[in-house]
Write an enzyme that holds these catalytic residues in place. Structure first.
Site, PDB file in Angstrom:
ATOM      1  N   ARG A  94     -28.486 -85.644  48.152  1.00 55.15           N
ATOM      2  CA  ARG A  94     -28.178 -86.976  48.668  1.00 55.15           C
ATOM      3  C   ARG A  94     -28.060 -87.978  47.515  1.00 55.15           C
ATOM      4  O   ARG A  94     -28.600 -87.787  46.434  1.00 55.15           O
ATOM      5  CB  ARG A  94     -29.278 -87.443  49.630  1.00 55.15           C
ATOM      6  CG  ARG A  94     -29.341 -86.677  50.926  1.00 55.15           C
ATOM      7  CD  ARG A  94     -30.484 -87.181  51.805  1.00 55.15           C
ATOM      8  NE  ARG A  94     -31.781 -87.037  51.155  1.00 55.15           N
ATOM      9  CZ  ARG A  94     -32.450 -88.014  50.569  1.00 55.15           C
ATOM     10  NH1 ARG A  94     -31.965 -89.239  50.546  1.00 55.15           N
ATOM     11  NH2 ARG A  94     -33.616 -87.789  49.998  1.00 55.15           N
ATOM     12  N   LYS A 239     -28.898 -86.266  57.490  1.00 50.73           N
ATOM     13  CA  LYS A 239     -29.937 -87.280  57.307  1.00 50.73           C
ATOM     14  C   LYS A 239     -29.500 -88.647  57.831  1.00 50.73           C
ATOM     15  O   LYS A 239     -30.341 -89.496  58.137  1.00 50.73           O
ATOM     16  CB  LYS A 239     -30.326 -87.369  55.832  1.00 50.73           C
ATOM     17  CG  LYS A 239     -31.072 -86.144  55.327  1.00 50.73           C
ATOM     18  CD  LYS A 239     -32.329 -85.860  56.145  1.00 50.73           C
ATOM     19  CE  LYS A 239     -33.131 -84.714  55.557  1.00 50.73           C
ATOM     20  NZ  LYS A 239     -34.309 -84.370  56.399  1.00 50.73           N
ATOM     21  N   HIS A 258     -40.574 -86.473  60.195  1.00 50.29           N
ATOM     22  CA  HIS A 258     -39.973 -85.577  59.210  1.00 50.29           C
ATOM     23  C   HIS A 258     -40.930 -84.396  59.061  1.00 50.29           C
ATOM     24  O   HIS A 258     -41.799 -84.387  58.199  1.00 50.29           O
ATOM     25  CB  HIS A 258     -39.784 -86.314  57.882  1.00 50.29           C
ATOM     26  CG  HIS A 258     -39.042 -85.520  56.858  1.00 50.29           C
ATOM     27  ND1 HIS A 258     -39.325 -85.565  55.515  1.00 50.29           N
ATOM     28  CD2 HIS A 258     -37.994 -84.660  56.967  1.00 50.29           C
ATOM     29  CE1 HIS A 258     -38.500 -84.769  54.848  1.00 50.29           C
ATOM     30  NE2 HIS A 258     -37.692 -84.211  55.711  1.00 50.29           N
ATOM     31  N   SER A 276     -38.575 -82.615  51.321  1.00 49.15           N
ATOM     32  CA  SER A 276     -37.754 -81.442  51.044  1.00 49.15           C
ATOM     33  C   SER A 276     -38.357 -80.649  49.881  1.00 49.15           C
ATOM     34  O   SER A 276     -38.716 -81.217  48.856  1.00 49.15           O
ATOM     35  CB  SER A 276     -36.327 -81.865  50.701  1.00 49.15           C
ATOM     36  OG  SER A 276     -35.732 -82.530  51.783  1.00 49.15           O
ATOM     37  N   LYS A 280     -41.885 -76.936  54.317  1.00 50.96           N
ATOM     38  CA  LYS A 280     -41.759 -77.099  55.771  1.00 50.96           C
ATOM     39  C   LYS A 280     -41.010 -75.926  56.403  1.00 50.96           C
ATOM     40  O   LYS A 280     -41.458 -75.349  57.391  1.00 50.96           O
ATOM     41  CB  LYS A 280     -41.012 -78.403  56.105  1.00 50.96           C
ATOM     42  CG  LYS A 280     -41.723 -79.677  55.773  1.00 50.96           C
ATOM     43  CD  LYS A 280     -41.056 -80.880  56.401  1.00 50.96           C
ATOM     44  CE  LYS A 280     -39.559 -80.949  56.206  1.00 50.96           C
ATOM     45  NZ  LYS A 280     -39.140 -80.937  54.805  1.00 50.96           N
ATOM     46  N   THR A 281     -39.859 -75.600  55.836  1.00 51.24           N
ATOM     47  CA  THR A 281     -39.035 -74.543  56.406  1.00 51.24           C
ATOM     48  C   THR A 281     -39.716 -73.185  56.259  1.00 51.24           C
ATOM     49  O   THR A 281     -39.783 -72.395  57.200  1.00 51.24           O
ATOM     50  CB  THR A 281     -37.653 -74.522  55.743  1.00 51.24           C
ATOM     51  OG1 THR A 281     -37.003 -75.770  55.984  1.00 51.24           O
ATOM     52  CG2 THR A 281     -36.792 -73.395  56.285  1.00 51.24           C
ATOM     53  N   ASP A 295     -37.296 -79.242  60.457  1.00 56.09           N
ATOM     54  CA  ASP A 295     -37.180 -80.456  59.644  1.00 56.09           C
ATOM     55  C   ASP A 295     -37.389 -81.767  60.390  1.00 56.09           C
ATOM     56  O   ASP A 295     -38.014 -82.678  59.842  1.00 56.09           O
ATOM     57  CB  ASP A 295     -35.800 -80.481  58.980  1.00 56.09           C
ATOM     58  CG  ASP A 295     -35.704 -81.510  57.869  1.00 56.09           C
ATOM     59  OD1 ASP A 295     -36.670 -81.645  57.094  1.00 56.09           O
ATOM     60  OD2 ASP A 295     -34.665 -82.179  57.773  1.00 56.09           O
ATOM     61  N   ARG A 360     -28.465 -74.531  49.044  1.00 55.27           N
ATOM     62  CA  ARG A 360     -28.904 -74.625  50.444  1.00 55.27           C
ATOM     63  C   ARG A 360     -28.133 -73.637  51.314  1.00 55.27           C
ATOM     64  O   ARG A 360     -27.044 -73.184  50.968  1.00 55.27           O
ATOM     65  CB  ARG A 360     -28.655 -76.036  50.981  1.00 55.27           C
ATOM     66  CG  ARG A 360     -29.495 -77.118  50.327  1.00 55.27           C
ATOM     67  CD  ARG A 360     -30.781 -77.336  51.074  1.00 55.27           C
ATOM     68  NE  ARG A 360     -31.593 -78.391  50.508  1.00 55.27           N
ATOM     69  CZ  ARG A 360     -32.663 -78.888  51.099  1.00 55.27           C
ATOM     70  NH1 ARG A 360     -33.032 -78.428  52.284  1.00 55.27           N
ATOM     71  NH2 ARG A 360     -33.386 -79.823  50.526  1.00 55.27           N
TER      72      ARG A 360
END
Length: 478
Positions: A94, A239, A258, A276, A280-281, A295, A360
Site C-alpha cells: 500500500r 483495504k 482488524h 500484516s 493472523k493468517t 483479516d 502475496r
C-alpha cells in the site's frame, strides 16, 4: 476457441513473455463464429458514474472466464501450481501517504483526521474523478465489473462494486469479497460503495492539487465512491472497503476489527488481532479448527462475522511443512502477486525476496479445507493480541487484565514488517492503535469503547502473544 488455444499454450510461457497469438486456423474459424454478447453501460447501470463507453464489458465473469481474459491480455503467467501470477510493478504494498478523503459535511465531523486520514477539497476529488472517467471513456479497451458483498451477516452486509481495467484486478476482488450465489441475488443490485480503479493513469497536477505524489487513492463518503490511480497494487481495493466498514459499522454500534477468527468443533470462537505479517493468517489457519476468516471481521449482537470471502496471505518463506493449509490453497483460481518464479514452468520460489518481501497470494475461502461455510461464529471466548516485538522485550505469552487489554489495544505496539508498505525494508517499531490504525476512519477510542463493552458482556479472556523476537532484538535474538 481462439482464447482457449491461447491460454493452453501460455501455460508453458517463460515469466516475461506475453500470451501467444492463436494459430491461423483458429483465427479463421473465429471469424465465422458469432461474437460474444457483452453487457452495456446501461445493462450494468454505470451511467450514474459518468462512464459512457462502447468498450466491451464483463460483469462478474467466472473464474474460467477470468483465466482466459488474463492469459489473452498477457497480464501475467500460469504457474506450476495452476495459479495465475501477476506483477504489480514498483508498488508491492500500500501507499498510505497517497490515501485521501474528501473533507466535507456531514462525514468530516465523524472522521479521525491526521496522518491516516488526510483531507482534500471536493474540487480536487472532482478533477481527479473527471480524469478517471475520461480514461475509461476514451482509453480503456475492456471494462471488468464485480458486484458483490462485504460482510457475511446478511442483516448488516454492504453491497460493493468494483470497476477495473484489468482482468486480474477483477479476479482479485472476486477472491477477496463475498461472491453472489446466483444472478438473482444481484438482479436489482444497488451498490453502497463503488471503487473505480484507473491504475494506468496518474495525476500530473499532483503538486497543484496538494497531493503527496502522482498516485491517488481518494474517497468521497458522501458520493459513495473511491478512485485509484497510479498504482497497480490490489491491496488498495481490499483495504479501501475495510476502511469504509470501519466507518459505517461502529456508527451503527457494531465493532469492526482488524483480526482473524476461527472456531473449534464445539463452536468456541477465537480472535487474533495484529498488523500484516504478525501471524493472523498463519495462526487462524489451524487444521484442528474451522477458519472463519483471516483479516477483517465484525462483532455484533449475534457474534462474529467475516467481512470477506477469501484470504490474502504473505508468501515469504512459505513451505508446506509449516503452513500446509496456505501452501495447498495455492492452486487454480488463486492469484499470486509479486512472487519470484523459476524455470519454464514458472515454479514459485517463496524464499526469493529479490522482488519484495511482501509477496502475496489471494484465494477464495473454500480453498481452505476446514473453512467455516457461513463465515460466522458466536461471541469469542478468547482474544489474542499479536505483536511483532522488534526489540525482544516482551515475553512470548501474557494473560491480560481488562485494563491491560485496553492499554495494549489502544497503543497497539508492534513492528512494521518488511514489504507491507513502501520504504519498509526491515522491522520498524511503531504504535498502531487498535492493531490497525492505518485502516481506522474514526477515533481509536470509538473502537476501544465498543470492545470494552463486548469483553464485559461476554467475559472474554485476552492474551498478548509476541510473534517477533526473543532473547534479543532483531538481528540478535531469535
Amino acid at each position: 476457441m481462439m482464447r482457449r488455444a491461447a491460454f493452453q499454450q501460455a501455460r508453458m510461457l517463460p515469466r516475461k513473455l506475453v500470451a501467444p497469438v492463436a494459430p491461423r486456423a483458429v483465427r479463421c474459424l473465429a471469424t465465422v463464429m458469432e461474437p460474444p454478447h457483452y453487457p452495456t453501460v446501461a445493462d450494468i447501470g454505470l451511467e450514474s458514474l459518468g462512464i459512457d463507453t462502447d468498450a466491451p464489458m464483463m460483469r462478474n465473469p467466472s473464474y474460467e472466464e477470468l483465466f482466459e481474459e488474463e492469459v489473452a491480455n498477457g497480464e501475467g503467467v500460469v504457474t506450476s501450481t495452476g495459479s495465475f501470477a501477476i506483477d504489480t510493478g514498483k508498488f508491492t504494498g500500500r501507499s498510505p501517504k497517497d490515501k485521501w478523503i474528501v473533507k466535507q459535511a456531514p462525514s468530516e465531523g465523524n472522521l479521525w483526521w491526521g496522518d491516516v486520514n488526510r483531507g482534500i477539497e471536493p474540487e480536487v476529488f472532482d478533477e481527479l474523478y473527471e480524469k478517471v472517467v475520461a480514461h475509461y471513456n476514451n482509453d480503456v479497451e475492456k471494462v471488468y465489473v464485480f458486484d458483490g458483498f462485504c460482510g457475511a451477516n446478511p442483516s448488516t452486509r454492504k453491497n460493493v462494486r468494483f470497476v477495473t481495467e484489468m482482468a486480474w484486478q477483477n479476479h482479485f476482488v472476486r477472491n477477496m469479497f463475498l461472491r453472489p450465489k446466483n444472478e438473482d441475488e444481484i438482479a436489482d443490485f444497488a451498490p453502497d460503495f463503488t471503487i473505480i480503479n484507473a491504475c494506468k493513469i496518474s495525476d500530473q497536477d499532483w503538486e497543484r492539487h496538494g497531493l503527496n505524489s502522482d498516485v491517488f487513492v481518494a474517497f468521497n463518503l458522501e458520493k459513495k465512491i473511491a478512485i485509484i490511480g497510479g498504482t497497480y497494487y490490489g491491496g488498495e481495493m481490499k483495504k479501501g472497503i475495510f476502511s469504509m466498514m470501519n466507518y459505517w459499522l461502529p456508527l451503527e454500534g457494531i465493532m469492526a476489527m482488524h483480526c482473524s477468527a476461527n472456531k473449534g468443533k464445539n463452536g468456541d470462537t477465537a480472535l487474533f488481532f495484529g498488523l500484516s505479517g504478525t501471524g493472523k493468517t498463519t495462526l487462524s489457519a489451524d487444521p484442528n479448527r474451522y477458519l472463519i476468516g483471516d483479516d477483517e471481521h465484525g462483532w455484533d449482537d449475534d457474534g462474529i462475522f467475516n467481512f470477506e470471502g477469501g484470504c490474502y496471505a504473505k508468501t515469504i518463506n512459505l513451505k508446506e511443512e509449516n503452513e500446509p493449509e496456505i501452501y495447498r490453497a495455492i492452486k487454480r483460481d488463486a492469484l499470486l502477486e509479486n512472487c519470484w518464479l523459476e524455470g519454464e514452468d514458472n515454479t514459485p520460489d517463496y524464499f526469493n525476496a529479490t522482488k519484495t518481501q511482501n509477496g502475496r497470494v489471494s484465494y477464495p475461502l473454500h480453498h481452505i479445507e476446514n473453512h467455516d461455510p457461513v463465515s460466522m461464529g458466536g461471541h469469542p471466548e478468547n482474544i489474542i493480541f499479536l505483536t511483532c516485538d522488534a526489540f525482544g522485550v516482551l515475553p512470548p505469552v501474557s494473560r491480560l487484565t481488562p485494563e491491560q487489554a485496553m492499554y495494549h489495544f489502544l497503543s497497539g505496539y508492534t513492528a512494521k514488517v518488511a514489504g507491507t508498505e513502501r520504504g519498509i525494508d526491515e522491522p520498524e517499531a511503531t504504535f498502531s492503535a487498535c492493531f490497525g490504525a492505518a485502516f481506522l476512519t474514526l477515533h481509536p477510542t470509538k473502537y476501544a469503547d465498543l470492545l470494552q463493552k463486548k469483553l464485559e458482556n461476554h467475559d472474554t479472556k485476552v492474551f498478548l502473544v509476541n510473534t517477533g523476537w526473543s532473547g534479543g532484538a532483531y538481528g540478535t535474538g531469535e
